[in-house]
Scaffold this motif. Structure first.
Motif, PDB file in Angstrom:
ATOM      1  N   VAL A  70      59.105  -1.475  56.876  1.00 42.63           N
ATOM      2  CA  VAL A  70      57.912  -0.692  56.383  1.00 42.63           C
ATOM      3  C   VAL A  70      58.569   0.016  54.875  1.00 42.63           C
ATOM      4  O   VAL A  70      57.626   0.363  54.093  1.00 42.63           O
ATOM      5  N   SER A  71      59.853   0.413  54.964  1.00 46.26           N
ATOM      6  CA  SER A  71      60.192   0.938  53.733  1.00 46.26           C
ATOM      7  C   SER A  71      60.129   0.011  52.333  1.00 46.26           C
ATOM      8  O   SER A  71      59.638   0.450  51.304  1.00 46.26           O
ATOM      9  N   ALA A  72      60.324  -1.308  52.647  1.00 46.92           N
ATOM     10  CA  ALA A  72      60.106  -2.283  51.473  1.00 46.92           C
ATOM     11  C   ALA A  72      58.620  -2.368  51.124  1.00 46.92           C
ATOM     12  O   ALA A  72      58.180  -2.463  50.114  1.00 46.92           O
ATOM     13  N   ALA A  73      57.893  -2.343  52.057  1.00 48.00           N
ATOM     14  CA  ALA A  73      56.443  -2.529  51.880  1.00 48.00           C
ATOM     15  C   ALA A  73      55.925  -1.174  51.187  1.00 48.00           C
ATOM     16  O   ALA A  73      55.030  -1.190  50.183  1.00 48.00           O
ATOM     17  N   VAL A  74      56.346  -0.028  51.450  1.00 47.05           N
ATOM     18  CA  VAL A  74      55.826   1.507  50.778  1.00 47.05           C
ATOM     19  C   VAL A  74      56.390   1.236  49.507  1.00 47.05           C
ATOM     20  O   VAL A  74      55.615   1.838  48.472  1.00 47.05           O
ATOM     21  N   ALA A  75      57.500   0.695  49.167  1.00 43.99           N
ATOM     22  CA  ALA A  75      58.147   0.832  47.882  1.00 43.99           C
ATOM     23  C   ALA A  75      57.244  -0.198  47.104  1.00 43.99           C
ATOM     24  O   ALA A  75      56.723   0.239  45.864  1.00 43.99           O
ATOM     25  N   GLN A  76      56.846  -1.242  47.636  1.00 37.67           N
ATOM     26  CA  GLN A  76      56.007  -2.307  46.651  1.00 37.67           C
ATOM     27  C   GLN A  76      54.578  -1.754  46.275  1.00 37.67           C
ATOM     28  O   GLN A  76      53.925  -1.866  45.262  1.00 37.67           O
ATOM     29  N   ILE A  77      54.003  -0.920  47.387  1.00 39.46           N
ATOM     30  CA  ILE A  77      52.631  -0.350  46.996  1.00 39.46           C
ATOM     31  C   ILE A  77      52.556   1.074  46.483  1.00 39.46           C
ATOM     32  O   ILE A  77      51.544   1.670  46.293  1.00 39.46           O
ATOM     33  N   ASP A  78      53.834   1.515  46.085  1.00 37.12           N
ATOM     34  CA  ASP A  78      53.812   2.984  45.780  1.00 37.12           C
ATOM     35  C   ASP A  78      53.155   3.093  44.227  1.00 37.12           C
ATOM     36  O   ASP A  78      52.470   4.144  44.082  1.00 37.12           O
ATOM     37  N   GLY A  79      52.970   2.303  43.448  1.00 38.99           N
ATOM     38  CA  GLY A  79      52.388   2.193  42.208  1.00 38.99           C
ATOM     39  C   GLY A  79      50.916   2.248  42.372  1.00 38.99           C
ATOM     40  O   GLY A  79      50.324   3.091  41.548  1.00 38.99           O
ATOM     41  N   LEU A  80      50.394   1.481  43.111  1.00 39.99           N
ATOM     42  CA  LEU A  80      49.129   1.704  43.658  1.00 39.99           C
ATOM     43  C   LEU A  80      48.622   3.086  43.979  1.00 39.99           C
ATOM     44  O   LEU A  80      47.824   3.535  43.834  1.00 39.99           O
ATOM     45  N   ALA A  81      49.389   3.505  44.972  1.00 40.16           N
ATOM     46  CA  ALA A  81      49.131   4.762  45.511  1.00 40.16           C
ATOM     47  C   ALA A  81      49.265   5.927  44.601  1.00 40.16           C
ATOM     48  O   ALA A  81      48.275   6.798  44.749  1.00 40.16           O
ATOM     49  N   ILE A 139      47.159   9.072  46.094  1.00 39.74           N
ATOM     50  CA  ILE A 139      47.488   8.938  47.526  1.00 39.74           C
ATOM     51  C   ILE A 139      48.699   9.221  47.871  1.00 39.74           C
ATOM     52  O   ILE A 139      49.694   8.390  47.420  1.00 39.74           O
ATOM     53  N   GLU A 140      49.062   9.917  48.819  1.00 36.43           N
ATOM     54  CA  GLU A 140      50.256  10.262  49.497  1.00 36.43           C
ATOM     55  C   GLU A 140      50.662   9.018  50.543  1.00 36.43           C
ATOM     56  O   GLU A 140      50.006   8.936  51.604  1.00 36.43           O
ATOM     57  N   VAL A 141      51.691   8.333  50.256  1.00 33.86           N
ATOM     58  CA  VAL A 141      51.986   7.559  51.464  1.00 33.86           C
ATOM     59  C   VAL A 141      53.264   7.817  52.165  1.00 33.86           C
ATOM     60  O   VAL A 141      54.487   8.187  51.474  1.00 33.86           O
ATOM     61  N   GLU A 142      53.470   8.068  53.340  1.00 33.45           N
ATOM     62  CA  GLU A 142      54.423   8.502  54.186  1.00 33.45           C
ATOM     63  C   GLU A 142      55.050   7.609  55.093  1.00 33.45           C
ATOM     64  O   GLU A 142      53.993   6.976  55.640  1.00 33.45           O
ATOM     65  N   ILE A 143      56.441   7.582  55.384  1.00 29.36           N
ATOM     66  CA  ILE A 143      56.840   6.885  56.432  1.00 29.36           C
ATOM     67  C   ILE A 143      57.112   7.622  57.556  1.00 29.36           C
ATOM     68  O   ILE A 143      58.152   8.610  57.302  1.00 29.36           O
ATOM     69  N   GLN A 195      56.868 -12.195  54.810  1.00 28.63           N
ATOM     70  CA  GLN A 195      55.648 -12.538  55.236  1.00 28.63           C
ATOM     71  C   GLN A 195      55.102 -11.254  56.077  1.00 28.63           C
ATOM     72  O   GLN A 195      54.019 -10.760  55.736  1.00 28.63           O
ATOM     73  N   ILE A 196      56.091 -10.631  56.726  1.00 29.46           N
ATOM     74  CA  ILE A 196      55.830  -9.343  57.377  1.00 29.46           C
ATOM     75  C   ILE A 196      55.725  -8.326  56.365  1.00 29.46           C
ATOM     76  O   ILE A 196      54.831  -7.299  56.433  1.00 29.46           O
ATOM     77  N   ILE A 197      56.521  -8.326  55.212  1.00 25.57           N
ATOM     78  CA  ILE A 197      56.139  -7.189  54.159  1.00 25.57           C
ATOM     79  C   ILE A 197      54.829  -7.420  53.598  1.00 25.57           C
ATOM     80  O   ILE A 197      54.318  -6.314  53.021  1.00 25.57           O
ATOM     81  N   GLN A 198      54.404  -8.716  53.279  1.00 25.46           N
ATOM     82  CA  GLN A 198      53.168  -8.968  52.785  1.00 25.46           C
ATOM     83  C   GLN A 198      52.130  -8.295  53.797  1.00 25.46           C
ATOM     84  O   GLN A 198      50.979  -8.057  53.163  1.00 25.46           O
ATOM     85  N   THR A 199      52.176  -8.634  54.886  1.00 23.25           N
ATOM     86  CA  THR A 199      51.402  -8.147  55.949  1.00 23.25           C
ATOM     87  C   THR A 199      51.130  -6.575  55.898  1.00 23.25           C
ATOM     88  O   THR A 199      49.998  -6.065  55.888  1.00 23.25           O
ATOM     89  N   LEU A 200      52.217  -5.895  55.936  1.00 22.42           N
ATOM     90  CA  LEU A 200      52.273  -4.442  55.769  1.00 22.42           C
ATOM     91  C   LEU A 200      51.589  -4.147  54.426  1.00 22.42           C
ATOM     92  O   LEU A 200      50.814  -3.073  54.405  1.00 22.42           O
TER      93      LEU A 200
END
Length: 708
Positions: free
Chosen positions: A553-564, A569-573, A586-591
């Motif tokens: 979850v942390s890795a996926a949120v880090a990748q999407i942080d720029g778009l957010a 948009i605030e993204v919380e873990i 693949q799971i990071i891609q899914t997230l």
């Protein structure tokens, strides 16, 4: 609550009244037993009758106030009978009437009225409602019983009465009438016990016993009076006293029932008791007539025997006719229901035979109980050959590695456990050993809340699989062929945008920007199509390892942080517990896909939360970790929750233009999750946001393996 307290008070009172009444009866019996008949003994009997009568009067009056309806009328009639009887006894005592030599007309009349009131009161007691035929049968039972008792009384008791009254029967009419009324009253009371329900049986039995004892007292008096040996003040007077006391105890019996409901019930037991009563009455009356009749048959006895025979014959004839009608009606209903069942069975057979899909049923052990012709033909067997076979072991295909699937995880097992399975894919094996893909639906067979087995519907999807394969191949070829010219186009557009061929006007630069964006979007689309094709065809390698859910979850949120950030948009873990066995990339891609969708469809300033579901949370199953992405956006309509995971599916056709994207992100996510052996689904409420879930197998040990 008041009824409960009232019942408790009645029980306490009855526990006092019962021993007191029995002690009084025993006391009067001892007083009458130890003394010779004298004026004092007669006074003791008179006091006993008066006390017992007053006790019955007060008890019946009290019960009358506590009841209503027909039950109230019955107790009111019994109260009236007690008043009349006590008044008659008091009158006879006051005028000094002798019941044998100089009976009082008023006293005799009051006793007769009291008996008649008692008969009407007993007949008026509410009982279970019966058919007209049952009422007639019950009345005939009463006639038979009364006639049999009178026959026995005439032989054993009335010989003296009839003999002394021969030639002057009217002079002894009262002596003959009172015992007859007593016998009728006792018989009616006994029949009432048979007609009553379980809760009323005991008080009705006390009433019947009281009238039987009173009848014994009257019969004893009649015989002794005819023999001119009756003396008032003996222990034989206890018959009257005991009769009064038993009726009073019946009135004191604890009960919260104010009026019995007239409900219909089965009459088989009553018919059996009635038949037994008729047979017993005949046998006993016949034995008494033969043994004690001394070969004589007086005219009154002949009349009684005629009534007895006619009543018994009419009863049996009516019962036989009613039974014949019931039997014919039952046979007709059975025939009609049999015809209906045959028609329904034929319709079911035609439906099962006509359906093109395969349908088979199994019992709770998983053995085939039926299979339709289409199913048997698809499996290459005769239908009869499959009956009794274990479906899972006989024709369910193995896993991709050739190992049999465990019975505990089979959809048939789940259906037998009460779980419905829809549109699940499987592989079946034909009789010749070849396998073919099927899509199945399995449902439990429930009868009276008990699962009796399961029914499975399967469809051969070989052609659909072939069409999908051809489509995927076409998309793959087209996508590969498009990449080369698209790369050239993007390069050329890049040169133009860089000014290699000279400066561009403002309008030309605007058109060039649109062309660059479109080429980039087309490139992403081709990449997604190729990615989806590789995942579904299994050519994309998987590096399966044990990974902590929180790290994914942390890795996926880090990748999407720029778009957010770009969309405010605030993204919380949230809380992320557990480890999974999965391919990390693949799971990071899914997230990332799920988070990207949540961000794009959230309002400015909104919030997106990514976490895992607790083990007892929504959708969680044993042995799984469920990931969850929640947003506060516009939501998804209920009819679109499944469709959003299909290719190129958008909730709104304008979303692709306004929000961007290829429409393949969720389809890719589903393929990745399903290849990992998990599930993916969505829940949403319009205007309140959407939650996307997917599950992965829980990792128990840090092992690692590779598959391609």
């Amino acid at each position: 609550m008041e009824r409960v307290r009232g019942l408790a008070a009645q029980k306490r009172a009855f526990r006092i009244v019962l021993p007191a009444s029995l002690a009084a009866v025993v006391g009067f019996g001892l007083l009458l037993e130890v003394r010779d008949p004298t004026d004092l003994s007669a006074a003791v009997s008179g006091v006993g009758l008066l006390v017992a009568g007053l006790f019955t009067l007060l008890a019946c009056a009290t019960r009358t106030r506590r009841t209503r309806g027909r039950r109230r009328r019955s107790w009111l009639l019994l109260t009236s009978a007690a008043i009349v009887a006590v008044a008659g006894n008091v009158w006879s005592t006051v005028v000094g009437a002798d019941p044998v030599t100089a009976p009082s007309v008023v006293g005799e009349t009051t006793i007769g009225v009291a008996l008649l009131l008692s008969i009407v009161g007993v007949l008026n007691f509410p009982t279970t409602r019966r058919r007209g035929v049952d009422q007639v049968l019950l009345s005939l039972d009463g006639f038979v019983a009364a006639a049999a008792v009178l026959v026995m009384s005439s032989v054993l008791v009335y010989d003296e009465l009839i003999g002394s009254a021969s030639g002057n029967l009217s002079a002894r009419a009262v002596d003959l009438a009172f015992p007859v009324l007593d016998v009728v009253l006792a018989t009616v009371a006994v029949l009432l016990v048979l007609r009553g329900s379980g809760a009323d049986r005991l008080p009705l039995a006390l009433i019947a016993s009281g009238f039987v004892m009173y009848a014994v007292g009257d019969l004893t008096f009649a015989v002794r009076a005819a023999q001119e040996t009756f003396e008032f003040g003996t222990v034989l007077d206890l018959g009257w006293i005991t009769g009064y006391v038993l009726i009073g105890l019946a009135a004191c019996f604890p009960s919260t029932t104010q009026d019995a409901p007239e409900t219909t019930h089965e009459t088989d037991a009553t018919d059996a008791w009635g038949t037994a009563l008729v047979v017993t009455a005949f046998l006993v009356a016949g034995v008494v007539q033969v043994a004690a009749g001394e070969g004589r048959l007086e005219r009154p006895q002949a009349v009684l025997w005629l009534v007895l025979i006619v009543s018994a014959g009419a009863r049996q004839a009516l019962l036989a006719r009613d039974n014949a009608q019931l039997r014919r009606g039952l046979e007709r209903r059975v025939a009609e229901q049999t015809t209906d069942l045959r028609r329904l069975a034929r319709q079911t057979e035609v439906l099962l035979t006509s359906v093109g899909d395969g349908i088979y049923g199994v019992d709770v052990d998983g053995r085939v109980t039926f299979i339709n012709p289409s199913g048997a033909a698809a499996l290459g067997h005769r239908a009869d050959d499959l009956l009794g076979r274990h479906a899972h072991d006989h024709f369910h295909g193995p896993d991709p590695e050739g190992l049999p699937y465990p019975w505990s995880g089979c959809y048939v097992t789940e259906a037998i456990s009460g779980i419905v399975t829809n549109a699940e894919e499987d592989s079946y094996v034909r009789a010749d050993g070849t396998a073919f893909p099927v899509e199945i639906t399995a449902s439990p067979v429930v009868d009276e809340d008990l699962v009796q087995g399961a029914v499975v519907v399967f469809r051969d999807v070989t052609q659909r699989r072939e069409v999908d394969r051809m489509k995927n191949e076409f998309l793959s070829v087209v996508s590969h062929e498009l990449r080369t010219p698209l790369t050239s186009i993007r390069g050329s557009l890049g040169l133009l945008a860089g000014g290699v061929l000279g400066d561009l006007s403002t309008s030309a630069r605007s058109v060039l920007t649109i062309a660059v964006q479109s080429s980039e979007r087309l490139t992403r689309l081709i990449d997604d199509v190729l990615d989806l094709e590789r995942i579904e065809s299994g050519t994309r390698a998987m590096e399966v390892a044990r990974i902590e859910a929180g790290d994914l979850v942390s890795a996926a949120v880090a990748q999407i942080d720029g778009l957010a950030r770009s969309m405010s948009i605030e993204v919380e873990i949230g809380s992320c517990v557990g480890a999974v066995r999965a391919d990390e990339d693949q799971i990071i891609q899914t997230l990332t896909n799920l988070l990207g969708n949540a961000i794009k469809f959230s309002d400015v300033g909104g919030r997106v939360v990514a976490d895992t579901v607790p083990e007892d949370g929504p959708g969680a199953r044993r042995g799984e970790v469920v990931f969850r992405v929640r947003d506060e956006g516009r939501g998804i309509p209920a009819d679109k929750l499944d469709a959003i995971f299909e290719r190129f599916e958008q909730v709104d056709s304008s979303d692709a233009r306004v929000k961007g994207g290829t429409g393949l992100g969720l389809a890719i996510s589903r393929s990745i999750v399903e290849r990992h052996g998990g599930r993916i689904w969505a829940e949403s409420s319009l205007g309140h946001g959407t939650t996307l879930y997917f599950s992965l197998p829980r990792a128990e040990s840090p092992t690692k393996e590779s598959s391609a």
